[in-house]
Design a protein around this motif. Sequence first.
Motif, PDB file in Angstrom:
ATOM      1  N   ARG A  88       0.828  -1.207   0.000  1.00  0.00           N
ATOM      2  CA  ARG A  88       0.000   0.000   0.000  1.00  0.00           C
ATOM      3  C   ARG A  88       0.863   1.259   0.000  1.00  0.00           C
ATOM      4  NH1 ARG A  88      -1.430   4.458   1.334  1.00  0.00           N
ATOM      5  NH2 ARG A  88      -3.581   5.142   1.762  1.00  0.00           N
ATOM      6  N   GLU A  89       1.891   1.272   0.840  1.00  0.00           N
ATOM      7  CA  GLU A  89       2.781   2.432   0.902  1.00  0.00           C
ATOM      8  C   GLU A  89       3.538   2.609  -0.418  1.00  0.00           C
ATOM      9  OE1 GLU A  89       5.294   1.762   4.231  1.00  0.00           O
ATOM     10  OE2 GLU A  89       3.678   1.914   5.712  1.00  0.00           O
ATOM     11  N   THR A  90       3.915   1.495  -1.024  1.00  0.00           N
ATOM     12  CA  THR A  90       4.697   1.556  -2.252  1.00  0.00           C
ATOM     13  C   THR A  90       3.842   1.998  -3.431  1.00  0.00           C
ATOM     14  OG1 THR A  90       6.019  -0.257  -1.353  1.00  0.00           O
ATOM     15  CG2 THR A  90       6.373   0.300  -3.645  1.00  0.00           C
ATOM     16  N   VAL A  91       2.584   1.565  -3.469  1.00  0.00           N
ATOM     17  CA  VAL A  91       1.666   2.045  -4.511  1.00  0.00           C
ATOM     18  C   VAL A  91       1.580   3.565  -4.454  1.00  0.00           C
ATOM     19  CG1 VAL A  91      -0.777   2.173  -5.176  1.00  0.00           C
ATOM     20  CG2 VAL A  91       0.273  -0.052  -4.734  1.00  0.00           C
ATOM     21  N   ALA A  92       1.322   4.097  -3.275  1.00  0.00           N
ATOM     22  CA  ALA A  92       1.154   5.544  -3.115  1.00  0.00           C
ATOM     23  C   ALA A  92       2.437   6.304  -3.425  1.00  0.00           C
ATOM     24  CB  ALA A  92       0.686   5.850  -1.699  1.00  0.00           C
ATOM     25  N   ALA A  93       3.583   5.715  -3.074  1.00  0.00           N
ATOM     26  CA  ALA A  93       4.858   6.403  -3.267  1.00  0.00           C
ATOM     27  C   ALA A  93       5.350   6.351  -4.711  1.00  0.00           C
ATOM     28  CB  ALA A  93       5.916   5.792  -2.353  1.00  0.00           C
ATOM     29  N   ASN A  94       4.738   5.500  -5.522  1.00  0.00           N
ATOM     30  CA  ASN A  94       5.212   5.319  -6.894  1.00  0.00           C
ATOM     31  C   ASN A  94       4.174   5.714  -7.940  1.00  0.00           C
ATOM     32  OD1 ASN A  94       8.045   3.725  -7.081  1.00  0.00           O
ATOM     33  ND2 ASN A  94       6.975   3.170  -5.193  1.00  0.00           N
ATOM     34  N   GLY A  95       3.285   6.626  -7.570  1.00  0.00           N
ATOM     35  CA  GLY A  95       2.383   7.206  -8.551  1.00  0.00           C
ATOM     36  C   GLY A  95       1.070   6.503  -8.737  1.00  0.00           C
ATOM     37  N   GLY A  96       0.804   5.445  -7.962  1.00  0.00           N
ATOM     38  CA  GLY A  96      -0.482   4.762  -8.055  1.00  0.00           C
ATOM     39  C   GLY A  96      -1.541   5.458  -7.213  1.00  0.00           C
ATOM     40  N   THR A  97      -2.781   5.072  -7.423  1.00  0.00           N
ATOM     41  CA  THR A  97      -3.906   5.638  -6.674  1.00  0.00           C
ATOM     42  C   THR A  97      -4.627   4.523  -5.941  1.00  0.00           C
ATOM     43  OG1 THR A  97      -4.209   7.362  -8.347  1.00  0.00           O
ATOM     44  CG2 THR A  97      -6.055   6.951  -6.845  1.00  0.00           C
ATOM     45  N   GLY A 140      -9.691 -16.086   5.765  1.00  0.00           N
ATOM     46  CA  GLY A 140      -8.375 -16.700   5.807  1.00  0.00           C
ATOM     47  C   GLY A 140      -7.337 -15.840   6.496  1.00  0.00           C
ATOM     48  N   GLY A 141      -7.688 -14.539   6.738  1.00  0.00           N
ATOM     49  CA  GLY A 141      -6.813 -13.692   7.527  1.00  0.00           C
ATOM     50  C   GLY A 141      -5.890 -12.779   6.747  1.00  0.00           C
ATOM     51  N   GLU A 142      -5.866 -12.893   5.419  1.00  0.00           N
ATOM     52  CA  GLU A 142      -5.052 -11.976   4.634  1.00  0.00           C
ATOM     53  C   GLU A 142      -5.860 -10.716   4.302  1.00  0.00           C
ATOM     54  OE1 GLU A 142      -1.569 -14.307   2.470  1.00  0.00           O
ATOM     55  OE2 GLU A 142      -3.478 -14.557   1.421  1.00  0.00           O
ATOM     56  N   TYR A 143      -5.228  -9.824   3.514  1.00  0.00           N
ATOM     57  CA  TYR A 143      -5.845  -8.536   3.209  1.00  0.00           C
ATOM     58  C   TYR A 143      -5.794  -8.280   1.704  1.00  0.00           C
ATOM     59  CZ  TYR A 143      -5.764  -7.596   8.196  1.00  0.00           C
ATOM     60  OH  TYR A 143      -5.981  -7.675   9.557  1.00  0.00           O
ATOM     61  N   ALA A 144      -6.826  -7.628   1.205  1.00  0.00           N
ATOM     62  CA  ALA A 144      -6.896  -7.267  -0.207  1.00  0.00           C
ATOM     63  C   ALA A 144      -7.158  -5.780  -0.342  1.00  0.00           C
ATOM     64  CB  ALA A 144      -7.991  -8.067  -0.914  1.00  0.00           C
ATOM     65  N   MET A 145      -6.639  -5.201  -1.417  1.00  0.00           N
ATOM     66  CA  MET A 145      -6.845  -3.778  -1.692  1.00  0.00           C
ATOM     67  C   MET A 145      -6.936  -3.579  -3.199  1.00  0.00           C
ATOM     68  SD  MET A 145      -2.963  -2.260  -1.163  1.00  0.00           S
ATOM     69  CE  MET A 145      -3.202  -0.882  -2.272  1.00  0.00           C
ATOM     70  N   ASN A 146      -7.466  -2.425  -3.589  1.00  0.00           N
ATOM     71  CA  ASN A 146      -7.577  -2.085  -5.006  1.00  0.00           C
ATOM     72  C   ASN A 146      -6.858  -0.781  -5.286  1.00  0.00           C
ATOM     73  OD1 ASN A 146     -10.292  -3.645  -4.299  1.00  0.00           O
ATOM     74  ND2 ASN A 146      -9.785  -4.028  -6.427  1.00  0.00           N
ATOM     75  N   ALA A 147      -6.343  -0.657  -6.490  1.00  0.00           N
ATOM     76  CA  ALA A 147      -5.593   0.531  -6.875  1.00  0.00           C
ATOM     77  C   ALA A 147      -5.714   0.752  -8.376  1.00  0.00           C
ATOM     78  CB  ALA A 147      -4.127   0.374  -6.475  1.00  0.00           C
ATOM     79  N   ILE A 148      -5.205   1.879  -8.809  1.00  0.00           N
ATOM     80  CA  ILE A 148      -5.027   2.168 -10.233  1.00  0.00           C
ATOM     81  C   ILE A 148      -3.554   2.485 -10.423  1.00  0.00           C
ATOM     82  CG2 ILE A 148      -5.640   3.691 -12.151  1.00  0.00           C
ATOM     83  CD1 ILE A 148      -8.314   4.170 -10.763  1.00  0.00           C
ATOM     84  N   ASP A 149      -2.905   1.802 -11.375  1.00  0.00           N
ATOM     85  CA  ASP A 149      -1.478   2.045 -11.556  1.00  0.00           C
ATOM     86  C   ASP A 149      -1.257   3.413 -12.211  1.00  0.00           C
ATOM     87  OD1 ASP A 149      -1.595   1.822 -14.380  1.00  0.00           O
ATOM     88  OD2 ASP A 149      -0.966  -0.288 -14.381  1.00  0.00           O
ATOM     89  N   PRO A 150      -0.020   3.895 -12.265  1.00  0.00           N
ATOM     90  CA  PRO A 150       0.219   5.256 -12.745  1.00  0.00           C
ATOM     91  C   PRO A 150      -0.246   5.507 -14.182  1.00  0.00           C
ATOM     92  CG  PRO A 150       2.139   4.455 -11.566  1.00  0.00           C
ATOM     93  CD  PRO A 150       1.214   3.285 -11.730  1.00  0.00           C
ATOM     94  N   GLN A 151      -0.377   4.449 -14.968  1.00  0.00           N
ATOM     95  CA  GLN A 151      -0.817   4.610 -16.346  1.00  0.00           C
ATOM     96  C   GLN A 151      -2.339   4.501 -16.494  1.00  0.00           C
ATOM     97  OE1 GLN A 151       1.973   2.472 -15.509  1.00  0.00           O
ATOM     98  NE2 GLN A 151       3.068   4.403 -15.804  1.00  0.00           N
ATOM     99  N   GLY A 152      -3.027   4.109 -15.417  1.00  0.00           N
ATOM    100  CA  GLY A 152      -4.490   4.077 -15.442  1.00  0.00           C
ATOM    101  C   GLY A 152      -5.127   2.708 -15.444  1.00  0.00           C
TER     102      GLY A 152
END
Length: 264
Positions: free
Chosen positions: A223-232, A242-254
């Motif tokens: 999550r920190e790396t997405v935000a620091a590298n131009g992702g949203t 199961g105890g893991e975590y999921a998230m969604n993003a948009i990469d820097p190109q869309g």
Amino acid sequence: MTKPSNFIWYELMTNDPAGAAAFYGAVVGWTIAADRDPAAGDVDYRMIGRSDGGNAGGVLALNADMLAGGARPLWIGYLHVADVDAAVAAIKADGGAVQMPPMDIPVGRIAMVADPQGAPFYVMAPKPPEGSEGMESDVFSVTEAQRVRWNELATSDPDAAIAFYKKHFGWGQEGEMDMGPIGAYRFIQRGDVMIGAVMPLMEGYPVPVWNFYIGVDDIDRARETVAANGGTITSEPMEIPGGEYAMNAIDPQGAPVGFVGPRK
């Protein structure tokens, strides 16, 4: 159908392969080739390498003509079929669309289609390397980082979509999770392996689309790396069964993308 189809390849279509290489290298740990694959001919196609030496998929560089024709950054999956032409004819007869007719490439025969609700994907009859006949692709895994771990279809008609994929690709559908006013999150299986889910369209999904969740070693680091590298970030990490975590993003190109992994 003797065996249910599986996702055998994932492809990132992007207007900036170098930018994508920097982003996914930082977030996932992949290495995307700096130059096009000579075997792809005139197409700018690059392999995505995992740290274990295998491939996670490919990157197709969108050229000016593709962009002018409406192509946009997107992740897209390839489903295995025994006969591409027969699969395309059957999909079309059931209300699907042909977005790119069958064609031969060095590694097999492919076609780009869309299901009756409009979600695009490829069908492919691969030509395995000599000595690898009968081996299955390892680009999807339910447990491993640097592979796609979950395939999620957001669609305008979940019932019809489930019926379509069951009929044409041999999948099963058992179990669901209640998402309240949004509707049911319905799990899909290939044999005894849960490969993903089908859900109703919601905010952020204007048209039916497959969304893919890539395995990471640490969801908070990702999550920190997405935000620091131009992702949203479009949805913060949330705990999943199961105890893991999921998230969604948009990469820097869309291109929309999901990530899944443990919290360390």
